[in-house]
Scaffold this motif. Structure first.
Motif, PDB file in Angstrom:
ATOM      1  N   ASP A   1      -0.860   6.269   8.168  1.00 55.72           N
ATOM      2  CA  ASP A   1      -2.052   6.781   7.504  1.00 55.72           C
ATOM      3  C   ASP A   1      -2.873   5.684   6.831  1.00 55.72           C
ATOM      4  O   ASP A   1      -4.082   5.826   6.651  1.00 55.72           O
ATOM      5  N   VAL A   2      -2.225   4.603   6.424  1.00 55.40           N
ATOM      6  CA  VAL A   2      -2.932   3.533   5.704  1.00 55.40           C
ATOM      7  C   VAL A   2      -3.074   2.256   6.530  1.00 55.40           C
ATOM      8  O   VAL A   2      -3.673   1.284   6.063  1.00 55.40           O
TER       9      VAL A   2
ATOM     10  N   GLU B   1       0.826  -1.213   0.000  1.00 52.55           N
ATOM     11  CA  GLU B   1       0.000   0.000   0.000  1.00 52.55           C
ATOM     12  C   GLU B   1       0.859   1.261   0.000  1.00 52.55           C
ATOM     13  O   GLU B   1       0.576   2.217  -0.713  1.00 52.55           O
ATOM     14  N   VAL B   2       1.911   1.270   0.811  1.00 55.54           N
ATOM     15  CA  VAL B   2       2.803   2.435   0.881  1.00 55.54           C
ATOM     16  C   VAL B   2       3.575   2.586  -0.426  1.00 55.54           C
ATOM     17  O   VAL B   2       3.854   3.696  -0.875  1.00 55.54           O
ATOM     18  N   GLY B   3       3.883   1.474  -1.060  1.00 60.10           N
ATOM     19  CA  GLY B   3       4.621   1.518  -2.319  1.00 60.10           C
ATOM     20  C   GLY B   3       3.814   2.045  -3.494  1.00 60.10           C
ATOM     21  O   GLY B   3       4.380   2.458  -4.504  1.00 60.10           O
ATOM     22  N   LYS B   4       2.494   2.081  -3.378  1.00 60.61           N
ATOM     23  CA  LYS B   4       1.645   2.567  -4.473  1.00 60.61           C
ATOM     24  C   LYS B   4       1.821   4.055  -4.729  1.00 60.61           C
ATOM     25  O   LYS B   4       1.877   4.499  -5.871  1.00 60.61           O
ATOM     26  N   VAL B   5       1.867   4.838  -3.662  1.00 53.33           N
ATOM     27  CA  VAL B   5       1.964   6.294  -3.777  1.00 53.33           C
ATOM     28  C   VAL B   5       3.164   6.778  -2.975  1.00 53.33           C
ATOM     29  O   VAL B   5       3.238   6.551  -1.766  1.00 53.33           O
ATOM     30  N   ARG B   6       4.070   7.429  -3.641  1.00 49.09           N
ATOM     31  CA  ARG B   6       5.276   7.936  -2.977  1.00 49.09           C
ATOM     32  C   ARG B   6       4.896   8.969  -1.911  1.00 49.09           C
ATOM     33  O   ARG B   6       4.036   9.818  -2.124  1.00 49.09           O
TER      34      ARG B   6
END
Length: 181
Positions: free
Chosen positions: A172-173, A161-166
């Protein structure tokens, strides 16, 4: 030992069902499997542990840890990001985790009878709570198996999930990842 279930090693053999029935009656119920955590109702047995994300956190004001709890009966998981792993901070986070697991209600059987953690200093403040707090040795591979497996899955899903959006922060997720399980 012979038990009522054929998959535990008893076969019909050449004497047919009569012998099978006699041996079943003599043996009684099947033994419970070894190494399997079971609970008789939701909220009775909660396992908790701490995830250390300090290597993945750049600033001091960010959340560096997460308290994770898992209900052994339902396998429901709750997560609470925390900035420090002090005993008081973890105690407050555990209250939120128990609330998320619907395990803190005072209507009789819904309150957890047992909270299992490792022997970390961050969990020492749970000893004074109304619930029974039991600790397990860190080297005990089955001691916290349910929550350890949940943590492994959470870490994998958080990385994706963190890797999807820099620039996305794990705290937060984290709730979204747990809710999507």
């Amino acid at each position: 030992p012979i038990c009522q279930n054929e998959r535990h090693g008893f076969r019909h053999g050449r004497h047919g069902h009569e012998r099978l029935e006699r041996q079943r009656a003599k043996a009684g119920p099947c033994p419970s499997p070894q190494g399997h955590f079971a609970s008789s109702r939701p909220g009775q047995d909660i396992q908790a542990d701490l995830i250390d994300f300090s290597k993945n956190t750049s600033q001091k004001h960010e959340h560096r840890y997460a308290v994770v709890g898992a209900d052994v009966f339902t396998r429901k998981v709750a997560i609470q990001p925390v900035k420090t792993k002090s005993a008081e901070t973890v105690r407050g986070a555990m209250r939120n985790v128990l609330k998320d697991l619907d395990a803190d209600e005072d209507d009789g059987d819904r309150r957890p009878a047992l909270i299992r953690t490792d022997k970390g200093k961050e969990f020492t403040s749970l000893n004074g709570e109304r619930d029974i707090h039991q600790t397990r040795d860190v080297r005990d591979t089955n001691g916290l198996a349910v929550v350890d497996r949940a943590i492994k899955t959470i870490k994998r899903d958080l990385a994706a999930e963190v890797g999807k959006v820099r620039g996305t922060k794990w705290a937060d997720v984290a709730q979204k990842v747990v809710d999507d399980r």
